[in-house]
Design an enzyme around this catalytic site. Structure first.
Site, PDB file in Angstrom:
ATOM      1  N   HIS A 256      63.973  30.087  38.411  1.00 35.86           N
ATOM      2  CA  HIS A 256      63.870  28.803  37.689  1.00 35.86           C
ATOM      3  C   HIS A 256      62.849  28.896  36.555  1.00 35.86           C
ATOM      4  CE1 HIS A 256      65.892  27.154  41.312  1.00 35.86           C
ATOM      5  NE2 HIS A 256      65.071  27.991  41.948  1.00 35.86           N
TER       6      HIS A 256
ATOM      7  N   SER B 229      58.958  36.290   8.572  1.00 39.31           N
ATOM      8  CA  SER B 229      59.413  34.968   8.161  1.00 39.31           C
ATOM      9  C   SER B 229      59.119  34.791   6.677  1.00 39.31           C
ATOM     10  CB  SER B 229      58.669  33.900   8.982  1.00 39.31           C
ATOM     11  OG  SER B 229      58.686  32.665   8.297  1.00 39.31           O
TER      12      SER B 229
ATOM     13  N   LYS C 159      54.285  35.564  11.328  1.00 38.32           N
ATOM     14  CA  LYS C 159      55.382  35.827  12.248  1.00 38.32           C
ATOM     15  C   LYS C 159      55.854  37.276  12.247  1.00 38.32           C
ATOM     16  CE  LYS C 159      57.370  33.063  14.322  1.00 38.32           C
ATOM     17  NZ  LYS C 159      58.375  32.083  13.843  1.00 38.32           N
TER      18      LYS C 159
ATOM     19  N   GLU D  48      67.552  38.608  19.321  1.00 36.52           N
ATOM     20  CA  GLU D  48      68.197  37.303  19.134  1.00 36.52           C
ATOM     21  C   GLU D  48      69.649  37.483  18.683  1.00 36.52           C
ATOM     22  OE1 GLU D  48      65.619  34.771  16.627  1.00 36.52           O
ATOM     23  OE2 GLU D  48      64.006  36.067  17.315  1.00 36.52           O
TER      24      GLU D  48
END
Ligand code: ARG
Length: 396
Positions: free
Chosen positions: A154, A275, A281, A288
């Site tokens: 979870h 970025s 970043k 991804e």
């Protein structure tokens, strides 16, 4: 070039023609020629072609194969598909005798064969790619030694485990993916050649001859089924999609672990992207995108299954659409396997210790060892943790 002008009163309408031609199938060129060489051998063995005719056709096809391998095959937009292109080119190279190549064959069994030969090659490549990634995971598992992290259920911290155990969990699911590809070969390596347009041929051709030349261990059992079915394509696509889903889960873990909040892993600069707006970043874009590619593969698998769903037996032109999906899922798998292997290879793991509450079950089991019933031990440890939390303290 078209292969069927005889019974037509006018040339094809240009718009409709453009809509129906296939160019996605150009990637089948090499396997198409491989299949044609085997077919010619079958025609020769049956005495349908004379030995000198076989020699001329083989010579022409071998020249086309060299052109295919060198990337110099002269494509023409006027060809309806790859099969037509090869027959047109053969005519340019050897003359009228090229017209004998298609004896006892249809593009229906030809394309079914091409797909199977193409998937056979791709299956070998995917199994190797998966094995390479599993080896990188297992190498990292050795590298991280006995570093301890929390296991999660979870997405809440659960139990203390070696980080190696978590890395190897991904390796094991990948090994099943590789095994699934290998199992699928039993249904991929089946020769449909001889089924012709679906009803077979009246010529005395033995389908076993081209099949054995191609190293295909099995033959079609039913000629209609041989040209109508794409279950092997859907199964191959499932194997790709299933693997991409596993890669997607591995990616999700890496993305979480590379976050500031987790801080388990630092990805190499060369494997991350920046970025345009936020100077600090370093993003795990390759992971991804693997998640994204898995989504595309799921859609394409659904498209392949839908393609067959409503088709009256046997061949229907709808099936031409299978190539785009087949090639895309396989390409995406190639790309993701190689990107993730690199990403992991350059990753440096240094996880912080998990919260102390992860030993709660061990504590309860300690009580069990001393004779306390498990439910009572569970209650006692739970109550202890609750009281400590109220006092702003941890199990330590
Ligand atoms: N381009 C077709 C395909 O990919 C080849 C088979 C064509 N057969 C036919 N009868 N028109 O499915």
């Amino acid at each position: 070039m078209i292969l069927w002008g005889g019974r037509f009163q006018e040339p094809p309408d240009e718009e409709v023609w453009r809509f129906t031609v296939s160019s996605a199938d150009r990637r089948l060129l090499e396997v198409d020629v491989e299949g044609s060489l085997a077919h010619v051998a079958g025609l020769g063995a049956a005495g349908v072609l004379q030995a000198d005719e076989v020699a001329v056709l083989e010579e022409g096809l071998s020249r086309i194969q060299s052109e295919a391998r060198r990337g110099s095959f002269p494509w023409s937009d006027g060809d309806e598909d790859v099969h037509t292109a090869v027959e047109r080119r053969l005519g340019e190279l050897v003359g009228e005798i090229a017209g004998k190549l298609h004896t006892g064959r249809s593009r229906n069994d030809q394309v079914a064969l091409d797909l199977r030969l193409w998937m056979r090659h791709a299956t070998g490549r995917h199994v190797e790619g998966i094995a390479r990634l599993a080896a990188v995971l297992s190498g990292k598992a050795s590298e991280v030694g006995d570093a301890v992290v929390a296991s999660y259920t979870h997405l809440q911290q659960a139990q203390p485990i070696p980080l190696a155990h978590h890395l190897l969990a991904h390796a094991w699911s990948l090994l099943r993916d590789a095994a699934r590809f290998r199992d699928a070969l039993a249904r991929i390596e089946v020769s449909p050649l001889g089924a012709s347009a679906g009803g077979g041929t009246g010529l005395p051709l033995d389908p076993a001859i081209p099949a054995s030349r191609l190293g295909l261990p099995a033959l079609f059992e039913n000629s209609l089924d041989a040209v109508a079915s794409r279950d092997a394509v859907a199964e191959f696509a499932f194997c790709c999609t299933r693997t991409l889903v596993d890669l997607s889960r591995l990616s999700e873990d890496l993305i979480l672990w590379a976050s500031t909040e987790f801080g388990w892993v630092t990805l190499a600069h060369r494997h991350t992207t920046g970025s345009s707006a936020l100077p600090q970043k370093r993003n795990p874009d390759a992971a991804e995108l693997t998640r994204g590619k898995a989504a595309s593969a799921l859609g394409r698998l659904a498209a392949l299954l839908a393609l067959e769903k409503g088709l009256a037996l046997s061949y229907n032109r709808d099936l031409q659409e299978d190539k785009e999906h087949l090639f895309a899922v396989s390409d995406d798998l190639d790309g993701a396997l190689s990107a993730l292997a690199r990403l992991l290879d350059g990753a440096v793991f240094d996880p912080p210790p998990p919260g102390t509450a992860v030993v709660a079950l061990d504590l309860a089991e300690l009580l069990v060892r001393r004779g306390v019933g498990f439910r009572e031990a569970h209650e006692a440890v739970g109550t202890l943790i609750q009281r400590l939390e109220e006092a702003g303290r941890g199990l330590e």
